[in-house]
Design a protein around this motif. Structure first.
Motif, mmCIF file in Angstrom:
data_model
loop_
_atom_site.group_PDB
_atom_site.id
_atom_site.type_symbol
_atom_site.label_atom_id
_atom_site.label_comp_id
_atom_site.label_asym_id
_atom_site.label_seq_id
_atom_site.Cartn_x
_atom_site.Cartn_y
_atom_site.Cartn_z
ATOM 1 N N TRP A 74 0.873 -1.133 -0.004
ATOM 2 C CA TRP A 74 0.035 0.133 -0.005
ATOM 3 C C TRP A 74 1.005 1.094 0.037
ATOM 4 O O TRP A 74 0.357 2.312 -0.737
ATOM 5 C CB TRP A 74 -0.796 -0.051 0.976
ATOM 6 N N LEU A 115 2.224 1.547 -3.523
ATOM 7 C CA LEU A 115 1.399 2.475 -4.426
ATOM 8 C C LEU A 115 1.270 3.983 -4.141
ATOM 9 O O LEU A 115 1.141 4.694 -4.953
ATOM 10 C CB LEU A 115 -0.144 1.619 -4.210
ATOM 11 N N VAL A 156 -7.504 16.676 -0.660
ATOM 12 C CA VAL A 156 -8.895 16.807 -1.504
ATOM 13 C C VAL A 156 -9.100 17.867 -2.227
ATOM 14 O O VAL A 156 -8.767 18.959 -1.893
ATOM 15 C CB VAL A 156 -9.834 16.522 -0.492
ATOM 16 N N PRO A 157 -9.436 17.725 -3.486
ATOM 17 C CA PRO A 157 -9.809 16.281 -4.213
ATOM 18 C C PRO A 157 -8.796 15.651 -4.913
ATOM 19 O O PRO A 157 -8.877 14.722 -5.681
ATOM 20 C CB PRO A 157 -10.858 16.963 -5.113
ATOM 21 N N GLU A 195 -7.184 7.395 2.073
ATOM 22 C CA GLU A 195 -7.516 6.589 3.284
ATOM 23 C C GLU A 195 -8.391 5.412 2.984
ATOM 24 O O GLU A 195 -8.390 4.445 3.477
ATOM 25 C CB GLU A 195 -7.825 7.266 4.716
ATOM 26 N N SER A 196 -9.465 5.765 2.075
ATOM 27 C CA SER A 196 -10.190 4.740 1.548
ATOM 28 C C SER A 196 -9.765 3.863 0.655
ATOM 29 O O SER A 196 -10.402 2.655 0.457
ATOM 30 C CB SER A 196 -11.761 5.376 1.329
ATOM 31 N N GLU A 197 -8.726 3.910 -0.081
ATOM 32 C CA GLU A 197 -8.218 3.335 -1.124
ATOM 33 C C GLU A 197 -7.026 2.612 -0.677
ATOM 34 O O GLU A 197 -6.878 1.221 -0.502
ATOM 35 C CB GLU A 197 -8.007 3.998 -2.367
ATOM 36 N N LEU A 198 -5.988 3.350 -0.331
ATOM 37 C CA LEU A 198 -4.649 2.931 0.168
ATOM 38 C C LEU A 198 -4.299 3.053 1.511
ATOM 39 O O LEU A 198 -3.127 3.097 1.937
ATOM 40 C CB LEU A 198 -3.437 3.625 -0.607
ATOM 41 N N VAL A 199 -5.274 2.715 2.304
ATOM 42 C CA VAL A 199 -5.304 2.829 3.774
ATOM 43 C C VAL A 199 -4.763 4.312 4.426
ATOM 44 O O VAL A 199 -5.590 5.023 4.958
ATOM 45 C CB VAL A 199 -4.439 1.517 4.230
ATOM 46 N N LEU A 250 -15.660 18.113 -1.368
ATOM 47 C CA LEU A 250 -15.731 17.515 -2.725
ATOM 48 C C LEU A 250 -15.075 15.945 -2.518
ATOM 49 O O LEU A 250 -14.482 15.811 -1.485
ATOM 50 C CB LEU A 250 -14.518 18.233 -3.709
ATOM 51 N N PRO A 251 -15.656 15.049 -3.387
ATOM 52 C CA PRO A 251 -15.164 13.684 -3.513
ATOM 53 C C PRO A 251 -13.437 13.718 -4.213
ATOM 54 O O PRO A 251 -13.241 14.809 -4.594
ATOM 55 C CB PRO A 251 -16.122 12.972 -4.366
ATOM 56 N N ARG A 252 -13.175 12.771 -4.117
ATOM 57 C CA ARG A 252 -11.659 12.399 -4.421
ATOM 58 C C ARG A 252 -11.578 12.042 -6.071
ATOM 59 O O ARG A 252 -12.387 11.229 -6.373
ATOM 60 C CB ARG A 252 -10.858 11.398 -3.815
ATOM 61 N N PHE A 253 -10.651 12.858 -6.783
ATOM 62 C CA PHE A 253 -10.509 12.227 -8.220
ATOM 63 C C PHE A 253 -9.822 10.983 -8.187
ATOM 64 O O PHE A 253 -9.199 10.661 -7.149
ATOM 65 C CB PHE A 253 -9.564 13.123 -8.794
ATOM 66 N N ARG A 254 -9.945 10.159 -9.211
ATOM 67 C CA ARG A 254 -9.266 8.928 -9.521
ATOM 68 C C ARG A 254 -7.867 9.303 -9.828
ATOM 69 O O ARG A 254 -7.583 10.253 -10.424
ATOM 70 C CB ARG A 254 -9.995 7.831 -10.295
ATOM 71 N N TYR A 255 -7.086 8.458 -9.522
ATOM 72 C CA TYR A 255 -5.591 8.776 -9.975
ATOM 73 C C TYR A 255 -5.240 9.048 -11.336
ATOM 74 O O TYR A 255 -4.678 10.114 -11.630
ATOM 75 C CB TYR A 255 -4.462 7.546 -9.517
#
Lengths: 400, 356
Positions: B150, B153, B220-221, B228-232, B322-327
């Motif tokens: 993690w 990444l 954010v975003p 934290e919700s994807e890569l801990v 705002l929500p988070r953008f994807r990488y």
């Protein structure tokens, strides 16, 4: 899997194994999935379940029917009334009960729809949190608190209500409770608009959810999806409409559907379902009939408390029910119901005793996991959490 | 000689106090309270000293104590030296950038000209970028040395995101540099005393720089590196105690840096609109030359940090909305939107300067 002693990285493959869960912030409980990663892209996803095994199905074989109800609360712990209802409907089918008093059915409907809104609020909050919008999460929790307060008012428990019983409900609704529900019904539409204003047209939210985890009609059927996931794929299927139970045919409501079957469509379907549930509750409140809140057959439901001191028969029935429980005739039954996550049903085999011979739950979350993992293939790791959130799994009913 | 050294020491101490000692810890509290207000809840209010909670301000002390006393955990198979070094590499550049950031103009105090900047480099803004990009090494090394997938990444995401947005960020400010004809932050600040502020002359540059700066700070975003919700927790997943605290502090100090750079480049630095320093000085004439200078200096420092606080607040409101953008979407935005737009902005600015 050629995992060497040195660690997961040193292998003869180009991919990296990523162990997601069971302790991961967004696997919605103790779900574990082994991701074979090619950089940021998932090549294959292998689910691993069983970390929350509670043995509820097995335990039920040694519990009397009424004792099974609190255990069904712990399956889908986000919308317990719907599990109660599915179990009680099946038990009533076995008992040959055709019709319940109208008030009992209406109270069941109110509880179930409150449970559905509560469950969808948790889903909305955690789903938004997974995608990074933390504020929505706390907004959703704020409204769910009202539902939990209502649960406490009517059943004494905030989450595991066990309110629905065989032959009716546990106790009658008080006027205060009905007022509380009405307040909630008036309060919630504005709040749903508030969530939507933060998400529905938000470009980042659209970027993150549209075209992600797409499932066509055929795929959704082949992977035995149900509930909101199925409806987001364009199949108009709702057990409340198709085979009405608990007098759902007396209510006017729409079954929202969408066409693309992606994460965004599942979001739209669930948000609209909250509004429709609110409509159902409103109608149930307006037309709530008077009368008994459970059947009067004292061989199945407990006699009124105050008659115990005056009626010999009541005392005997009470003693028999409390010490021995309901004896259910030999046979087997399955009644499908529309839970918050999809089709919830208990298959119960009875050998004529006071405990189920075998109880089997058809859990929508469990049925959703294979399809979910198939959606993950080829997605980015950030999409994986969006997909898990959109299927809305609850590990309590997956592992049971 | 000695007096110059003393003045510089005072300035360094002031900057350290205000960033490490004041802004970084207080911002943790502000972020908690501000998010609590936005999210309809109460926020931190439990830590107390003898029953006084002081609006939850004691949580700062509690946090600090917690970080100091927690176990300093180094995972099995991690590179101990690099694992320890990387938080330092991340934190030091964040503080060092303040060496060239002016927080006031020039004032005559008791016959000595005092310029409120530690080191008035003529390539000021370039220095800020150069130093802040060193921090990338800290994050990448942290992710790599943790021996955790993690973290790895997260480190990869950090590296690509910070390098991409450095390009965009560098190009977005060229418009400003062209308008004011200088790279020296003190000169850019001074130029806005009577003239137009940066965000009026460079509105596109302003928006783009703010976007790129937030991405550079991984908030954010654009917080994919530590999502934290994807890569801990991304690159600092395996960090605890004071080492984690250093990463944490670096992020908050970078927020202050962004606010400061925004203020200097686009928001009139330490100036009050329509109130040049000379007018302000004449208002305090009755105090005498030295004291009026002192008062104006204090006002300017206050105005400057007020504006910085405003930008920090805007960053926080964005963070909780705002929500988070994807990488990959972050990369696309950086390379396909911000970069071409900033190049266009440079061409447009150039044409306008040439014609008028």
């Amino acid at each position: 899997m050629g995992v060497t002693e040195q660690g997961l990285l040193e292998r003869d493959k180009d991919t990296m194994t990523l162990n997601m869960g069971p302790q991961h912030p967004s696997t919605h409980g103790v779900f574990r999935v082994l991701l074979e990663m090619d950089g940021e892209i998932v090549r294959s996803a292998e689910p691993d379940i069983g970390f929350l095994h509670t043995g509820i199905e097995k335990t039920a074989e040694n519990k009397r029917y009424v004792h099974c109800i609190p255990m069904t609360d712990r399956l889908d712990y986000l919308s317990p009334p719907q599990n109660n209802l599915a179990f009680c409907l099946t038990a009533e089918r076995l008992l040959g009960l055709q019709e319940l008093p109208a008030r009992a059915d209406y109270l069941r409907v109110i509880m179930c729809e409150l449970g559905r809104i509560g469950s969808h609020l948790v889903w909305l909050g955690t789903h938004a949190l997974d995608i990074g919008a933390m504020t929505v999460f706390l907004y959703a929790w704020r409204e769910r608190e009202m539902i939990l307060d209502l649960n406490e008012m009517i059943s004494g428990v905030r989450m595991m209500t066990s309110y629905i019983r065989i032959g009716g409900v546990a106790k009658d609704a008080t006027p205060q409770w009905l007022d509380g529900v009405r307040k909630f019904v008036d309060h919630v539409p504005g709040k749903i608009d508030e969530y939507e204003s933060l998400l529905t047209n938000n470009p980042i939210w659209l970027d993150r959810t549209r075209g992600i985890g797409t499932m066509t009609k055929e795929e959704a059927l082949n992977w035995s999806m149900s509930g909101p996931v199925l409806r987001a794929s364009g199949i108009d299927w709702d057990w409340r409409k198709k085979r009405p139970y608990s007098r759902y045919d007396e209510f006017k409501f729409d079954v929202p559907t969408q066409d693309h079957g992606d994460v965004y469509d599942r979001y739209l379907v669930r948000v609209e379902e909250m509004r429709q549930s609110r409509e159902i509750i409103k109608q149930a409140l307006d037309n709530l009939p008077d009368g008994p809140y459970k059947i009067e057959d004292n061989k199945i439901s407990l006699p009124p408390r105050d008659t115990l001191h005056t009626s010999m028969e009541s005392l005997i029935h009470h003693f028999k029910l409390v010490s021995d429980g309901v004896k259910v005739p030999k046979g087997s039954a399955y009644v499908p119901t529309e839970g918050a996550r999809g089709e919830v049903g208990f298959y119960i085999v009875s050998d004529g005793s006071n405990t189920p011979y075998r109880m089997k739950l058809r859990a929508p979350s469990f049925m959703g996991i294979p399809g979910m993992c198939q959606m993950m293939e080829g997605a980015f790791i950030a999409d994986v959490v969006a997909i898990i959130g959109s299927i809305d799994i609850v590990m309590g009913e997956v592992d049971r | 000689m000695w007096i110059d050294l003393a003045i510089t020491m005072v300035k360094i101490l002031f900057i350290l106090t205000i960033t490490v000692g004041f802004f970084a810890p207080v911002l943790t509290w502000v972020e908690r309270k501000q998010s609590a207000i936005m999210q309809d809840r109460i926020g931190a209010n439990r830590a107390d000293i003898l029953g006084f909670t002081a609006l939850g301000l004691f949580h700062i002390i509690a946090d600090a104590l917690k970080m100091f006393t927690k176990e300093d955990f180094i995972p099995q198979g991690a590179n101990r030296a690099l694992h320890t070094l990387s938080p330092i590499i991340a934190l030091v550049p964040a503080i060092v950038t303040f060496a060239v950031v002016p927080f006031g103009g020039q004032y005559m105090l008791w016959g000595k000209e005092v310029s409120l900047v530690i080191s008035d480099l003529d390539v000021g803004i370039l220095f800020v970028f150069a130093i802040s990009s060193i921090a990338t090494y800290g994050y990448v090394v942290a992710g790599w040395s943790s021996n955790n997938n993690w973290s790895l990444l997260g480190a990869m995401r950090t590296a690509s995101q910070m390098i991409s947005y450095e390009v965009a960020m560098g190009l977005t400010i060229i418009g400003v540099l062209m308008v004011y004809g200088s790279m020296q932050l003190t000169e850019i600040g001074a130029a806005q005393e009577t003239g137009y502020w940066g965000f009026i002359l460079q509105p596109v540059g302003f928006v783009m720089f703010f976007t790129a700066a937030i991405a550079e700070n991984k908030r954010v975003p654009f917080d994919a590196p530590e999502a934290e919700s994807e890569l801990v927790a991304g690159y600092f997943t395996e960090y605890s105690g004071l080492k984690f605290g250093m990463f944490f502090m670096a992020e908050f100090i970078e927020m202050v840096t962004i606010g400061a750079i925004m203020t200097i480049l686009f928001f009139g630095a330490w100036h009050i609109p329509f109130l040049p320093t000379a007018t302000l000085l004449s208002m305090f004439d009755f105090l005498g030359d030295d004291f009026s200078n002192l008062v104006v200096m204090l006002i300017h420092v206050g105005v400057f940090f007020g504006k910085v606080t405003f930008f920090i607040f805007v960053q926080m409101i964005i963070r909780w909305t705002l929500p988070r953008f994807r990488y990959d979407q972050i990369m696309k935005l950086g390379w396909k939107v911000l970069l071409p737009l900033s190049l266009l902005n440079i061409v447009g600015t150039g044409i306008v300067i040439l014609l008028f």
